[in-house]
Design a protein around this motif. Sequence first.
Motif, PDB file in Angstrom:
ATOM      1  N   ASP A 152      -6.662 -19.431  -1.640  1.00  0.00           N
ATOM      2  CA  ASP A 152      -6.471 -20.437  -2.693  1.00  0.00           C
ATOM      3  C   ASP A 152      -5.137 -21.137  -2.519  1.00  0.00           C
ATOM      4  OD1 ASP A 152      -4.632 -18.559  -3.462  1.00  0.00           O
ATOM      5  OD2 ASP A 152      -5.387 -18.321  -5.516  1.00  0.00           O
ATOM      6  N   PHE A 153      -4.509 -20.944  -1.353  1.00  0.00           N
ATOM      7  CA  PHE A 153      -3.229 -21.602  -1.025  1.00  0.00           C
ATOM      8  C   PHE A 153      -2.143 -21.278  -2.060  1.00  0.00           C
ATOM      9  CE2 PHE A 153      -6.724 -24.304   0.511  1.00  0.00           C
ATOM     10  CZ  PHE A 153      -6.496 -24.233   1.882  1.00  0.00           C
ATOM     11  N   ASN A 154      -2.232 -20.053  -2.603  1.00  0.00           N
ATOM     12  CA  ASN A 154      -1.238 -19.603  -3.602  1.00  0.00           C
ATOM     13  C   ASN A 154      -1.128 -20.564  -4.785  1.00  0.00           C
ATOM     14  OD1 ASN A 154      -0.357 -17.237  -2.166  1.00  0.00           O
ATOM     15  ND2 ASN A 154       0.721 -18.604  -0.754  1.00  0.00           N
ATOM     16  N   GLY A 155      -2.273 -21.191  -5.130  1.00  0.00           N
ATOM     17  CA  GLY A 155      -2.287 -22.094  -6.269  1.00  0.00           C
ATOM     18  C   GLY A 155      -1.641 -23.444  -6.011  1.00  0.00           C
ATOM     19  N   TYR A 156      -1.318 -23.742  -4.760  1.00  0.00           N
ATOM     20  CA  TYR A 156      -0.571 -24.957  -4.435  1.00  0.00           C
ATOM     21  C   TYR A 156      -1.382 -26.229  -4.629  1.00  0.00           C
ATOM     22  CZ  TYR A 156       2.548 -27.997  -1.735  1.00  0.00           C
ATOM     23  OH  TYR A 156       3.390 -28.995  -1.347  1.00  0.00           O
TER      24      TYR A 156
END
Length: 548
Positions: A152-156
Motif C-alpha cells: 500500500d506504499f505505506n499510505g503514500y
Amino acid sequence: MKRKKYLLNGTLGLLAFITLLVSAISVNRNYSSSTRGEFTPYSIVLGTDKNKITEGAENPDGYTGTGVLTTELGNNIAVSYKHLTNPSTHWQRIKTGGYIVNSDPINGITSLELTKRDDTVNVEILYSNTMSFDASRKVVINESSPTNFSTDFNGYKPKYIGIYALADSSFNLGKIEFDCVDHYHTLSVLSKNDARGTVTGEGLFRAGTNVTVTATALAPYFFAGWFDASNNLVSSSATYTFVMPSNNLVLSADFVAEGETMQFGSYPQTRVTDGTLISTLNDLAGGTAGLPTAENAKAWTDYLYYCDGVVTSFMWYIDLVNEGEEYRGVYYTEYRYTYTDNTAGFFWQQDHGYTNGVVYWFKYEPITWKVLDIEAGKAFLLAQTVLDSQDYFYAKTERNIEGQPVYANNYEHSHIRSWLNSSFLSDAFTTNEQNKIAVTTVDNSKATTINNMHNFDCPNTLDKVFLLSYLDLNGAYGFVDDASRVRYPTDYALSQAVSKEYDKAYWWTRSPYASETSASRVNYNGYLAAISVTDVSMGILPAIWINA
C-alpha cells in the motif's frame, strides 16, 4: 489555553489523470464511494490477456518503447518500458535492467498487487507523486517475498510507480488500485519583501500530512507573520507547522521595520451592528432566558467590577464562536461608575450610546501593534488602539505588605498590572502566542516617573504585558510631542466606559504621579497629566516584547 469559548454553529472532487479520464469519472462520480462513505477503488488489471503493454510475439531480447495500461473504465494510461519479452503464458517478463513506468499520473494509487511466477524475481518498485523517483521510497520483491505480493506504499498514495528489474523477473498477473483523487497539492511559500527576509518549505504535499514552513528575518527587520492569499494572518510563528489542506495553498511571510505596524493576538474590538448576526448570537447565548443575574451568572462570566468600594455583580461577558468567527457579548444591568470607590462621576457608557439591559456584541479581531524597537531578535510592541478600560487600583488607602508601606499608586501591587498579566494575557493570546511573549524586566524606578523626589516608586517587576512609563512617553520611541501620544479607542473599550473627547481616548501609564493616590495618564489630546487611581475610565494601551 486561550479564553473560555462556547463552540457553536461551527460548519469527490475528482481530479483526472488524463483528459478522457476526467470525462469518464465525472459521468460516474455518483459511484465513486461505497455505502460506508469510503472511496471505492478503481483498478488496472494485469493478466495474460490484459494490459500486456507491448504488442507482438514473444521476444527473448525484449521490447522497448511506449504503450498504455487501460483502466476498468476504459481509459488509457501512457507508460514507457524497456526489455519486456511479452510472453503468452503470463502477464509479463522484464529482463535485467528493464522497467515499466507510467508517464501519465494515476491519481491516488492505493495498492499494487503482483503474483510472482517463480523465485527468480528481483525488482525494485519506486513510487512518487512526481516523475522523479527517490530511492527512499521503494519496495522490493525478491525470492523471500510471498508469491502473492502486495503493497500500500505505506499510505503514500503516489501518482507514479516504476518497476525496475535487477534480474530477469516474471509475473503471472497483478492489479493496480487507485481512488482517482489527487491527494497532492502545491504549497507556495513567498516573502513579501525578499530584501527583508527569506522563506523555505514550498513543495508538493499530500493532504492531511504535517508541513513546516520557515521564515528568517534579515537584520534589522523582524518577522511579523504568515499570511494567506486573502492577507489574513495565519500564524505568528516563524517556524510554522500545519496540516496540508486538500487544495493548493499560498503562504506569504511579512517582515517589518521599526516604526511600522504588525498584527499579533486578538481581542474584541468592533461592535456588531448587523441585525441578523446579533439575533443569531443572542440565540446562541441562550436568549432572554440565558441572561445573567446577580444571583446566577448562567453561561456568562462576571467582570467582578467594583462599585462604591465593593465587588458587585452588574456587568458580564460571554465569548462565542459563530461560523468560525469569535465574538464577545457584553451585558450590564447598571452603568459602570467612573470610580471604583464611590458613586460620583459620569456614566461614560451611556454617553457612548450604550444602554443597560441590552446585550452588545464585539468581534474578536487581530490586535495591531506599532513596532517601537527591534533588538537582539526581539520586537517591542505597543498597541495602536486603546483596547479596554480599567482602574489602576480599586482603593486609595495605604497598605502594609511585608512590613512596608504600599501606596495606592504602587505599580508592583496594582490591579492594572495583575489584570494585564492574567485576564488580558489569556483573552488576547493563544498558548503559543503567550509562549512567544518575552518576560520583561519593567523599570519602576523614580527616574521613570514625573517626580524623582517622591517615595511612590517600587521594585522592578517581571512581566509579559505592561504599560509604558512617563519617561517612555517623553522623547523615547517617537513620542516627541502631545500629538504623537494621541490614541483612539475601540468600540469594546467604549463599552467598558473608557473616557474620550473628540473621539480620542484617555489612557494610563504605569507611573505614579505627584501624590500617593494619583497616577500618570495621557489626555485625549496627548498631554500627560494626573488622575485618581480609582478612575475606571482610563484606557489600556498594552506593551509587550515578543521573540522572533
